[in-house]
Design a protein around this motif. Structure first.
Motif, PDB file in Angstrom:
ATOM      1  N   ARG A 175      23.505  48.233  22.148  1.00  0.00           N
ATOM      2  CA  ARG A 175      23.181  49.537  22.054  1.00  0.00           C
ATOM      3  C   ARG A 175      22.789  49.737  20.422  1.00  0.00           C
ATOM      4  NH1 ARG A 175      20.929  53.305  21.770  1.00  0.00           N
ATOM      5  NH2 ARG A 175      21.655  55.666  21.654  1.00  0.00           N
ATOM      6  N   HIS A 176      23.330  49.037  19.687  1.00  0.00           N
ATOM      7  CA  HIS A 176      23.206  48.623  18.349  1.00  0.00           C
ATOM      8  C   HIS A 176      21.661  48.192  18.181  1.00  0.00           C
ATOM      9  CE1 HIS A 176      23.059  46.738  14.416  1.00  0.00           C
ATOM     10  NE2 HIS A 176      23.619  47.818  13.834  1.00  0.00           N
ATOM     11  N   ARG A 177      21.436  47.222  18.851  1.00  0.00           N
ATOM     12  CA  ARG A 177      20.338  46.813  18.874  1.00  0.00           C
ATOM     13  C   ARG A 177      18.928  47.616  19.297  1.00  0.00           C
ATOM     14  NH1 ARG A 177      18.339  41.168  21.724  1.00  0.00           N
ATOM     15  NH2 ARG A 177      18.161  42.578  23.356  1.00  0.00           N
ATOM     16  N   GLU A 178      19.447  48.357  20.197  1.00  0.00           N
ATOM     17  CA  GLU A 178      18.236  49.514  20.462  1.00  0.00           C
ATOM     18  C   GLU A 178      17.964  50.206  19.778  1.00  0.00           C
ATOM     19  OE1 GLU A 178      19.701  51.767  23.975  1.00  0.00           O
ATOM     20  OE2 GLU A 178      19.729  49.957  25.190  1.00  0.00           O
ATOM     21  N   THR A 179      18.746  50.518  18.661  1.00  0.00           N
ATOM     22  CA  THR A 179      18.496  51.497  17.679  1.00  0.00           C
ATOM     23  C   THR A 179      18.122  50.833  16.297  1.00  0.00           C
ATOM     24  OG1 THR A 179      20.752  51.567  16.869  1.00  0.00           O
ATOM     25  CG2 THR A 179      20.115  53.368  18.475  1.00  0.00           C
ATOM     26  N   THR A 180      18.203  49.568  16.021  1.00  0.00           N
ATOM     27  CA  THR A 180      18.136  48.798  14.673  1.00  0.00           C
ATOM     28  C   THR A 180      17.257  47.905  14.928  1.00  0.00           C
ATOM     29  OG1 THR A 180      19.977  47.437  14.788  1.00  0.00           O
ATOM     30  CG2 THR A 180      20.291  49.525  13.728  1.00  0.00           C
ATOM     31  N   GLY A 181      17.052  47.100  16.150  1.00  0.00           N
ATOM     32  CA  GLY A 181      16.086  46.175  16.321  1.00  0.00           C
ATOM     33  C   GLY A 181      17.001  44.745  15.862  1.00  0.00           C
TER      34      GLY A 181
END
Length: 408
Positions: free
Chosen positions: A199-205
């Motif tokens: 989920r964090h990667r979805e928003t920050t890459g």
């Protein structure tokens, strides 16, 4: 639950890819859960195989090699890639594969992957968006006096304090009283960490390091040890409540009564309404103090004509929590287990008629119809197909790697 081939059911983690350098249970259970929710999991094993394959009891695979119970219950829905990570060419294969996966996961002894050139920093250099997961006895990212210790589930369970809390008198500790709590607990927290990192990667890459210590996980699951100690309870005291086993006609059942209104219901149900006004039983501590001389004889006199299931049904109808102590045979034939599809029957490949039973997926989602389970992979079953598809290796290149002992 039956076995079958993968299908096109909508799956929550469809499209998520996991490369798992794993063994035994603490990480394999986590990646199996991810696979059951739709992730594509490729398992990397050494030439000798995941050490879980060597556990007992075991069955023989189609080539006559033993496949242990630990492996069989933790590897549904995965593919097996057999690579020698100690060979630099094997390490390079993993580094080449890593950018094609969302999650790279390992559960070796702390620091082992870094020494092989496959630690978090090594993976992050070739795949900055990758999520790297480590499951170890005591963690990788914080100095600890136990950092160099090997660990299995009973080791961290003992260190959590729960064995000593439950030990009686001079009896030795009861080891692994609930199976692999240390493994499954760590696996669940690893799964939560992966989902949060995705989920964090979805928003920050950006990818990140998910570091799970088995001891931390068990401390979280045995929370009463530290919490009760801080509130003045010592020596295994769990506070004033009825939380004990009682005999029925055919075995034992567990009864929990921790509130006055439930004690009143129990008194009425078993024919002792006078308990509600008995000064000896006017407090929760009084229930515990008079459990053996007063409460147990009356409760077991009431339950003696009933089976443990009947006793629990009567208690449940009265609003009192109770459950039967099921034997192994009673568990595998239990109607709840069957209704919830909580056992997977894996046909044996060595001529034994009784299939291997393993737990199914306990996560039920209303928008997700689980497809049939796919069996655990045989050792190295998918090595060449994975390397050819992911890295474009030719038959000649694969033959050279196989001849050199890099893959098998």
């Amino acid at each position: 639950m039956t076995l079958g081939a993968p299908d096109s059911h909508a799956r929550p983690l469809a499209g998520v890819r996991v490369l798992a350098l794993e063994q035994m249970q603490a990480l394999p259970y986590a990646t199996q859960l991810l696979a059951r929710l739709g992730a594509d999991v490729v398992k990397i094993e050494p030439p000798s195989g995941d050490s879980g394959r060597g556990s007992r009891p075991a069955m023989a695979d189609p080539e006559g090699r033993p496949v242990g119970a630990t492996f069989l219950r933790n590897n549904f829905g995965k593919r097996s890639l057999c690579v020698d990570l100690k060979d630099p060419r094997g390490r390079d294969l993993v580094l080449a594969l890593a950018p094609r996966f969302d999650v790279i996961a390992e559960n070796s002894k702390a620091g082992a992957m870094s020494r092989l050139g496959l630690g978090y920093d090594d993976i992050a250099r070739v795949h900055p968006a990758g999520i790297y997961v480590s499951v170890s006895g005591f963690g990788n990212t914080v100095p600890t006096p136990y950092g160099s210790w090997p660990a299995f589930a009973p080791i961290v369970e003992a260190m959590s304090g729960i064995y000593e809390m439950k030990r009686e008198g001079d009896d030795p500790p009861r080891v692994a009283p609930v199976g692999a709590l240390g493994d499954i607990g760590a696996a669940l927290f690893a799964t939560i960490g992966v989902l949060a990192a995705l989920r964090h990667r979805e928003t920050t890459g950006r990818g990140q390091y998910v570091d799970i210590a088995m001891l931390d996980s068990v401390i979280a699951m045995t929370d009463i040890v530290s919490n009760f100690w801080s509130m003045g309870l010592r020596g295994g005291d769990t506070g004033p409540l009825i939380m004990h086993g009682f005999r029925a006609k055919d075995g034992w059942f567990i009864l929990q009564v921790g509130r006055e209104q439930h004690f009143a219901k129990l008194a009425d149900l078993i024919g002792h309404p006078e308990w509600k006004t008995d000064p000896r039983l006017s407090t929760r501590q009084g229930w515990v103090d008079h459990l053996e001389p007063v409460l147990r004889p009356a409760i077991e006199s009431w339950s003696a004509p009933h089976t443990k299931i009947e006793a629990c049904q009567l208690l449940g109808r009265a609003g009192i929590a109770a459950g039967p102590c099921l034997s192994d045979e009673e568990l595998v034939t239990d109607p709840h287990i069957r209704a919830r599809d909580m056992l997977v029957a894996l046909p044996r490949t060595d001529g034994v008629a009784q299939p291997v039973l393993t737990p199914g997926n306990p996560v039920r989602l209303s928008a997700h119809t689980p497809p049939p389970e796919t069996r655990p992979p045989w050792l190295g079953e998918h090595t060449e197909t994975v390397l050819a598809a992911e890295l474009g290796l030719s038959p000649t290149a694969l033959a050279d790697l196989r001849a050199g002992g890099v893959i098998s």
